[in-house]
Design an enzyme around this catalytic site. Structure first.
Site, PDB file in Angstrom:
ATOM      1  N   GLY A  51       0.809  -1.197   0.000  1.00 13.47           N
ATOM      2  CA  GLY A  51       0.000   0.000   0.000  1.00 13.47           C
ATOM      3  C   GLY A  51       0.850   1.259   0.000  1.00 13.47           C
ATOM      4  O   GLY A  51       2.035   1.230   0.334  1.00 13.47           O
ATOM      5  N   CYS A  52       0.242   2.376  -0.373  1.00 13.29           N
ATOM      6  CA  CYS A  52       0.990   3.632  -0.484  1.00 13.29           C
ATOM      7  C   CYS A  52       1.419   4.144   0.894  1.00 13.29           C
ATOM      8  O   CYS A  52       2.594   4.451   1.127  1.00 13.29           O
ATOM      9  CB  CYS A  52       0.156   4.674  -1.214  1.00 13.29           C
ATOM     10  SG  CYS A  52      -1.527   4.864  -0.564  1.00 13.29           S
ATOM     11  N   TYR A  53       0.448   4.230   1.824  1.00  9.67           N
ATOM     12  CA  TYR A  53       0.790   4.610   3.190  1.00  9.67           C
ATOM     13  C   TYR A  53       1.847   3.655   3.757  1.00  9.67           C
ATOM     14  O   TYR A  53       2.795   4.063   4.425  1.00  9.67           O
ATOM     15  CB  TYR A  53      -0.445   4.529   4.082  1.00  9.67           C
ATOM     16  CG  TYR A  53      -1.368   5.719   4.104  1.00  9.67           C
ATOM     17  CD1 TYR A  53      -0.901   7.003   4.392  1.00  9.67           C
ATOM     18  CD2 TYR A  53      -2.735   5.561   3.886  1.00  9.67           C
ATOM     19  CE1 TYR A  53      -1.762   8.075   4.458  1.00  9.67           C
ATOM     20  CE2 TYR A  53      -3.610   6.630   3.942  1.00  9.67           C
ATOM     21  CZ  TYR A  53      -3.126   7.897   4.229  1.00  9.67           C
ATOM     22  OH  TYR A  53      -3.985   8.967   4.300  1.00  9.67           O
ATOM     23  N   ALA A  54       1.619   2.364   3.502  1.00  8.44           N
ATOM     24  CA  ALA A  54       2.480   1.335   4.092  1.00  8.44           C
ATOM     25  C   ALA A  54       3.905   1.413   3.564  1.00  8.44           C
ATOM     26  O   ALA A  54       4.863   1.179   4.302  1.00  8.44           O
ATOM     27  CB  ALA A  54       1.896  -0.045   3.831  1.00  8.44           C
TER      28      ALA A  54
END
Length: 878
Positions: A695-698
């Site tokens: 994921g992008c946040y991750a």
């Protein structure tokens, strides 16, 4: 006029130089070789011959049967306790215990007895935290008080017994040697407490265990003369054990599987005598990497030159030990080389003659060498050799349209054992971009030359090798000359043709393929001669800039075929744009229910129309082998029917495509490879057929926290803010610009899926609170990280600079990075590094474009790696 020796082994060395050449060119070494005393049958358990043969056959899956047999002969040529010292870290015991025990069981079955010494650092940190004892460090060394020592002692005994029991389950007799193996004094009792400095090793207990047929399993606990137990760092214990036993191999098992260069590529080999000063001058060799290389040099300087150090993943132990190519990073002393461009440069011409004569057979050897020296007096050449002249190479330079030719290569047994041959060839590769040489087809070390070459052609018992020749017409002419005139076409004097018979012009040449190691850095394969590009253990700073054909597409000249399922969203559009600029990937299908029948915009390499592909369509396309890579760009919980369809299609087809899923559906599935190349071993991604894109946040959170995981003193807290493109194209308050104006929206305040994703991947719990703001693209993280020891801002920044040195898509900056500076860029910026007044908490900031490195760019990295292309192909790096 290439010559080489007929010695059978190289001790502790490898990659390309295991099997030693017999007679390859003008001179043929026939040194008088004393056989080493075979190790006593009482020194090891007698292995059943049929079992040994079976294991040899199994090991041959990672290398040739000859490689395996020769390494076995080498390793059993010394007393058994001098085979190898293997250091096992605590993390290996926790995460890779089964792989470790399987590898050790193989060694045990073929009669090899490594001496194992293990640590338990991560487990100790956990136990101390549970006991309410805060770990303290001084100058990187754990301060060990009485409470810590008590916990450590019990832990080491437990881990030692657990390893022994696991080995016994696999049929390996193992002897726990948890105490009494190391004698020590206090390192500095006032400063570090119960920390020891090793002063002696109990070799007798180790030898007794091996003589009785047991693998010795040691802890790194030591004792003083009066019986006080002391804590010793496992690396230090392994080094002292190596100094006492002087083994052929010192192996450090590592989760990363080796050291990495400035480009993020694994360093295959380091020859310290030749490369140490150069390495120490490189900007990227610093902090942990610099310290590791320096410590290994200090260790090897105290050991015989036949000893080498390997840093390797436990799952690759067999490949590291039993193949020329290896799998991790091999570090050896080698020998410094001298060079000469005229005969007057040699201090002793008679010594040179003796070196050349020792490789010649027949009564006319001296006369032949005299003629050769007369030729060298009148012609340009460059010679490479070590001071005792255990190795000598002579290159005739390129001229009159001919390529540079390796005319002589002669190596003694000592030269092989001290790795001079590897050093010489590394130097040849640096100084001669193109090189040609010939070898007899029956040379027992033929595979060594294959490893060094990029291509070869066989003619009437001779093999011509070459590397670096990228001009196709030049290469075709070279092969034609060889098939017509044989090896004589490489000679620059009549001596060559007089020494060797002329080739039969009517014979049909046989093209041969050099065996390659790397799945990540191969150059294009020419269509006429079939040859692969080998990447052995060469000069560590060299990289291959040329794009390869994909490993799933290795026999084809066309680009790999990509199908995109779910192309309507922002991420799909960004990926389409990147694929349009990629020289080796072709988008052949795009699927979107809403856009079916419309022309795909933004892709200019071909006319593509949106389709509405069903799972049945996907299954049939996979059966027919029409797609090399499926990209699932669908919302969470939607792509499973399509993935299952690919699985179903594989059942009735030999074709096996790559799947990259951009959703969160498979990020917690251990059968999928997690696709964060900066933190996941790239070798894993290169072999993967199903990749879960992070994921992008991750991605930003993991890159922002990972370098400090071993220094965590508590739970990191991540305050994340994303632009509204992260909310997708479906209308909602989180992508309503009017609602977001003068506003910021917090959501999923606990239990967000990225919180679980980051915690799972880092192996440490984190707290994450996401928000959405009014800008379109880009994410900012402010991360508060508790530390388990006092640090300065500079200390923390250096850790990050060291960890991400050579990572092209990670930029470590000083100030806190800004979203507007990362928007539209393909990497991550990390900065801030503010430490509070206690020195026990640091705030780190990270920014990422959620549509690029947070999704599409990372997807392309994973596609490149899995398909065999250069990782950053088609990606404008930061």
């Amino acid at each position: 006029m290439l010559s080489a020796c007929s010695v059978a082994f190289r001790a502790g060395a490898r990659r390309s130089v295991r099997r030693l050449p017999t007679k390859a060119r003008v001179v043929a070494v026939t040194p008088s070789v004393q056989r080493q005393k075979p190790f006593s049958s009482s020194a090891a358990r007698t292995t059943d011959l049929s079992t040994r043969a079976m294991i040899v056959q199994t090991l041959s899956s990672v290398g040739s049967k000859r490689e395996v047999q020769q390494y076995l002969s080498l390793f059993t040529s010394v007393s058994s306790q001098r085979f190898a010292v293997i250091k096992v870290g605590g993390a290996i015991l926790t995460e890779y215990l089964d792989e470790l025990c399987s590898s050790l069981a193989f060694l045990y079955t073929v009669g090899l007895y490594p001496v194992i010494v293990h640590g338990a650092g991560p487990q100790l940190n956990t136990l101390l935290e549970q006991a309410g004892i805060e770990p303290q460090f001084e100058e990187g060394i754990r301060i060990t008080d009485a409470k810590t020592l008590r916990v450590a002692r019990d832990l080491f005994l437990k881990e030692n017994l657990n390893l022994v029991n696991k080995l016994e389950e696999k049929g390996v007799h193992a002897q726990p040697l948890a105490t009494g193996m190391f004698r020590a004094d206090y390192l500095n009792k006032d400063k570090w407490g119960y920390v020891g400095k090793v002063t002696g090793v109990n070799k007798q207990a180790i030898e007794t265990a091996i003589n009785n047929g047991y693998l010795p399993i040691l802890t790194s606990m030591a004792e003083t003369d009066d019986g006080q137990i002391l804590n010793v760092n496992a690396d230090v214990a392994a080094a002292e054990l190596a100094r006492a036993l002087e083994p052929l191999k010192v192996v450090y098992l590592s989760e990363k599987g080796g050291l990495f260069d400035a480009a993020g590529q694994k360093i295959s080999a380091i020859n310290l005598d030749e490369e140490f000063d150069h390495l120490m001058s490189q900007e990227w060799v610093k902090y942990g990497t610099r310290l590791k290389i320096k410590e290994i040099k200090e260790l090897l300087d105290t050991l015989p030159r036949t000893t080498s150090v390997a840093i390797i993943h436990p799952g690759d132990l067999q490949k590291e030990l039993f193949t020329d190519s290896g799998a991790g990073t091999l570090i050896r002393r080698g020998n410094k080389l001298l060079s000469a461009t005229s005969l007057s440069d040699f201090k002793d011409l008679d010594a040179l003659k003796q070196v050349l004569v020792r490789d010649r057979e027949g009564p006319d050897a001296a006369a032949t060498v005299d003629k050769y020296l007369d030729f060298l007096k009148e012609n340009s050449f460059k010679a490479y050799y070590d001071e005792p002249m255990n190795a000598l190479a002579i290159v005739l330079p390129a001229r009159d349209g001919r390529q540079a030719t390796l005319a002589t290569l002669t190596i003694t047994k000592s030269g092989w054992l001290t790795n001079v041959a590897d050093n010489i060839f590394t130097t040849l590769q640096k100084e001669h971009p193109e090189l040609v040489w010939t070898v007899k087809e029956d040379d027992e070390n033929l595979s060594w030359f294959f490893d060094k070459a990029e291509g070869s052609i066989t003619q009437d018992g001779d093999v011509m090798f070459w590397y670096g020749i990228q001009n196709k017409p030049v290469l075709v002419q070279l092969m034609q000359d060889f098939t017509q005139h044989g090896r004589a076409m490489l000679g620059d004097s009549n001596l060559e043709s007089r020494l060797h018979r002329a080739a039969n012009n009517s014979s049909k040449p046989v093209l041969q393929q050099a065996r390659g190691y790397s799945t990540l850095a191969r150059r294009p394969v020419l269509s006429t001669p079939v040859f692969s590009q080998s990447k052995g253990r060469g000069y560590v700073t060299q990289t291959n800039p040329n794009p390869p054909y994909g490993k799933k597409n290795a026999s084809k000249s066309q680009p790999a075929r990509v199908a995109l399922i779910g192309a309507r969203g922002y991420t799909g559009q960004e990926l389409i744009r990147l694929l349009d600029l990629h020289p080796n990937l072709e988008l052949v299908h795009v699927s979107s229910r809403e856009l079916a029948g419309k022309k795909l915009e933004g892709y200019n390499k071909a006319d593509v129309t949106y389709e509405n592909l069903s799972p049945d369509d996907v299954r049939d396309m996979e059966k027919r082998g029409e797609i090399d890579c499926w990209v699932m760009a669908l919302p969470n919980g939607v792509c499973k029917p399509f993935v299952d369809a690919v699985y179903e299609g594989r059942k009735s087809s030999s074709h096996k495509s790559v799947i990259v899923d951009l959703s969160a559906d498979y990020r917690f599935d251990n059968s999928w490879t997690y696709g964060l190349p900066e933190l996941v071993p790239r070798a894993n991604l290169a072999q993967a057929t199903q990749i879960a894109n992070p994921g992008c946040y991750a991605t930003a959170a993991q890159l922002g926290i990972s370098p400090l995981v071993e220094h965590l003193g508590g739970m990191p807290h991540v305050f994340g803010v994303s632009g509204y493109s992260g909310a997708g194209t479906k209308p909602s308050p989180k992508n309503d610009v009017g609602f977001l104006t003068d506003n910021i929206i917090p959501y999923s305040l606990t239990g967000h899926i990225h919180e679980r994703e980051v915690s799972s991947q880092l192996g440490a719990n984190i707290a994450f609170v996401p928000h959405v703001a009014v800008w379109f693209r880009g994410i900012h993280h402010t991360i508060s990280i508790p530390l388990n020891k006092t640090m300065t801002s500079r200390d923390v920044r250096q850790i990050y600079q060291d960890r991400y040195a050579g990572e092209k898509l990670v930029k470590v900056v000083g100030e806190a990075p800004l979203v507007k500076n990362i928007s539209g860029k393909h990497g991550v910026e990390i900065g801030g590094f503010e430490v509070d007044k206690t020195g026990k908490r640091v705030v780190v900031c990270a920014t990422i474009d959620n549509l690029l490195k947070g999704a599409a760019t990372q997807c392309l990295q994973n596609m490149n790696l899995a398909l065999g292309y250069a990782e950053y192909e088609g990606i404008p790096v930061m």
